[in-house]
Scaffold this motif. Structure first.
Motif, PDB file in Angstrom:
ATOM      1  N   ILE A  38       0.848  -1.183   0.000  1.00  0.00           N
ATOM      2  CA  ILE A  38       0.000   0.000   0.000  1.00  0.00           C
ATOM      3  C   ILE A  38       0.890   1.240   0.000  1.00  0.00           C
ATOM      4  CG2 ILE A  38      -1.855   1.195   1.220  1.00  0.00           C
ATOM      5  CD1 ILE A  38      -2.650  -1.645   0.342  1.00  0.00           C
ATOM      6  N   ASP A  39       0.706   2.114  -0.985  1.00  0.00           N
ATOM      7  CA  ASP A  39       1.505   3.334  -1.098  1.00  0.00           C
ATOM      8  C   ASP A  39       0.844   4.458  -0.299  1.00  0.00           C
ATOM      9  OD1 ASP A  39       3.055   5.505  -1.799  1.00  0.00           O
ATOM     10  OD2 ASP A  39       2.471   5.489  -3.913  1.00  0.00           O
ATOM     11  N   VAL A  40       1.401   4.762   0.861  1.00  0.00           N
ATOM     12  CA  VAL A  40       0.863   5.831   1.709  1.00  0.00           C
ATOM     13  C   VAL A  40       1.721   7.091   1.629  1.00  0.00           C
ATOM     14  CG1 VAL A  40      -0.316   4.295   3.309  1.00  0.00           C
ATOM     15  CG2 VAL A  40       2.041   4.955   3.765  1.00  0.00           C
ATOM     16  N   SER A  41       2.531   7.199   0.574  1.00  0.00           N
ATOM     17  CA  SER A  41       3.422   8.352   0.451  1.00  0.00           C
ATOM     18  C   SER A  41       2.662   9.667   0.305  1.00  0.00           C
ATOM     19  CB  SER A  41       4.384   8.164  -0.723  1.00  0.00           C
ATOM     20  OG  SER A  41       3.676   8.063  -1.939  1.00  0.00           O
ATOM     21  N   HIS A  42       1.392   9.595  -0.077  1.00  0.00           N
ATOM     22  CA  HIS A  42       0.571  10.802  -0.185  1.00  0.00           C
ATOM     23  C   HIS A  42      -0.353  10.951   1.011  1.00  0.00           C
ATOM     24  CE1 HIS A  42       2.085  11.562  -4.169  1.00  0.00           C
ATOM     25  NE2 HIS A  42       1.875  10.298  -4.456  1.00  0.00           N
ATOM     26  N   GLY A  43      -0.123  10.155   2.059  1.00  0.00           N
ATOM     27  CA  GLY A  43      -0.877  10.296   3.298  1.00  0.00           C
ATOM     28  C   GLY A  43      -1.842   9.183   3.611  1.00  0.00           C
ATOM     29  N   GLU A  44      -2.524   8.628   2.570  1.00  0.00           N
ATOM     30  CA  GLU A  44      -3.550   7.624   2.827  1.00  0.00           C
ATOM     31  C   GLU A  44      -3.828   6.817   1.571  1.00  0.00           C
ATOM     32  OE1 GLU A  44      -7.005   8.795   5.256  1.00  0.00           O
ATOM     33  OE2 GLU A  44      -8.225   8.130   3.558  1.00  0.00           O
ATOM     34  N   ALA A  45      -4.114   5.520   1.748  1.00  0.00           N
ATOM     35  CA  ALA A  45      -4.489   4.655   0.630  1.00  0.00           C
ATOM     36  C   ALA A  45      -5.279   3.473   1.180  1.00  0.00           C
ATOM     37  CB  ALA A  45      -3.256   4.170  -0.114  1.00  0.00           C
ATOM     38  N   SER A  46      -6.093   2.868   0.323  1.00  0.00           N
ATOM     39  CA  SER A  46      -6.925   1.729   0.736  1.00  0.00           C
ATOM     40  C   SER A  46      -6.513   0.463   0.016  1.00  0.00           C
ATOM     41  CB  SER A  46      -8.389   2.008   0.434  1.00  0.00           C
ATOM     42  OG  SER A  46      -8.855   3.068   1.214  1.00  0.00           O
ATOM     43  N   PRO A  48      -7.113  -2.677  -2.168  1.00  0.00           N
ATOM     44  CA  PRO A  48      -8.091  -2.965  -3.210  1.00  0.00           C
ATOM     45  C   PRO A  48      -8.914  -4.227  -2.940  1.00  0.00           C
ATOM     46  CG  PRO A  48      -5.898  -3.518  -3.978  1.00  0.00           C
ATOM     47  CD  PRO A  48      -5.741  -2.842  -2.647  1.00  0.00           C
ATOM     48  N   TYR A  49      -8.450  -5.090  -2.040  1.00  0.00           N
ATOM     49  CA  TYR A  49      -9.172  -6.327  -1.731  1.00  0.00           C
ATOM     50  C   TYR A  49     -10.199  -6.152  -0.625  1.00  0.00           C
ATOM     51  CZ  TYR A  49      -5.905  -8.998  -4.591  1.00  0.00           C
ATOM     52  OH  TYR A  49      -5.177  -9.492  -5.640  1.00  0.00           O
ATOM     53  N   CYS A  50      -9.781  -5.596   0.509  1.00  0.00           N
ATOM     54  CA  CYS A  50     -10.671  -5.581   1.679  1.00  0.00           C
ATOM     55  C   CYS A  50     -11.136  -4.192   2.087  1.00  0.00           C
ATOM     56  CB  CYS A  50      -9.997  -6.267   2.868  1.00  0.00           C
ATOM     57  SG  CYS A  50      -8.553  -5.398   3.510  1.00  0.00           S
ATOM     58  N   GLY A  51     -10.569  -3.146   1.483  1.00  0.00           N
ATOM     59  CA  GLY A  51     -11.000  -1.792   1.796  1.00  0.00           C
ATOM     60  C   GLY A  51     -10.359  -1.178   3.027  1.00  0.00           C
ATOM     61  N   THR A  52      -9.488  -1.919   3.709  1.00  0.00           N
ATOM     62  CA  THR A  52      -8.800  -1.355   4.866  1.00  0.00           C
ATOM     63  C   THR A  52      -8.023  -0.123   4.418  1.00  0.00           C
ATOM     64  OG1 THR A  52      -8.615  -3.507   5.932  1.00  0.00           O
ATOM     65  CG2 THR A  52      -7.074  -1.805   6.667  1.00  0.00           C
ATOM     66  N   THR A  53      -8.149   0.963   5.175  1.00  0.00           N
ATOM     67  CA  THR A  53      -7.447   2.199   4.852  1.00  0.00           C
ATOM     68  C   THR A  53      -6.190   2.289   5.708  1.00  0.00           C
ATOM     69  OG1 THR A  53      -9.489   3.322   4.264  1.00  0.00           O
ATOM     70  CG2 THR A  53      -7.618   4.724   4.841  1.00  0.00           C
ATOM     71  N   TYR A  54      -5.096   2.619   5.061  1.00  0.00           N
ATOM     72  CA  TYR A  54      -3.817   2.819   5.738  1.00  0.00           C
ATOM     73  C   TYR A  54      -3.463   4.283   5.600  1.00  0.00           C
ATOM     74  CZ  TYR A  54      -3.391  -2.230   5.796  1.00  0.00           C
ATOM     75  OH  TYR A  54      -3.612  -3.558   6.030  1.00  0.00           O
TER      76      TYR A  54
END
Length: 65
Positions: A38-46, A48-54
């Motif tokens: 999961i690329d969170v370099s812009h602050g937040e990402a989800s 694609p499989y389960c929708g968990t947000t990081y």
């Protein structure tokens, strides 16, 4: 890492927790899906499989190369 209970979980990360991947170590093995980074370099990402947000915790900075 801390987790908040919502419809889709939100995982707050420290820069030291990167690279982020899902499923993470706190998820039950029975609900597992293929590992994706999961690329969170812009602050937040989800995921694609389960929708968990990081997302990065407030004040955390990702250092690039």
């Amino acid at each position: 890492m801390s987790q908040t209970n919502t419809t889709h979980p939100v995982i707050e990360l420290l820069a030291a927790d990167l690279p982020a991947h899902c499923p993470n170590q706190n998820m039950q093995s029975w609900s597992s899906h293929p590992r994706v980074f999961i690329d969170v370099s812009h602050g937040e990402a989800s995921c694609p499989y389960c929708g968990t947000t990081y997302r990065l915790k407030a004040g955390e900075v990702v250092k690039g190369h």
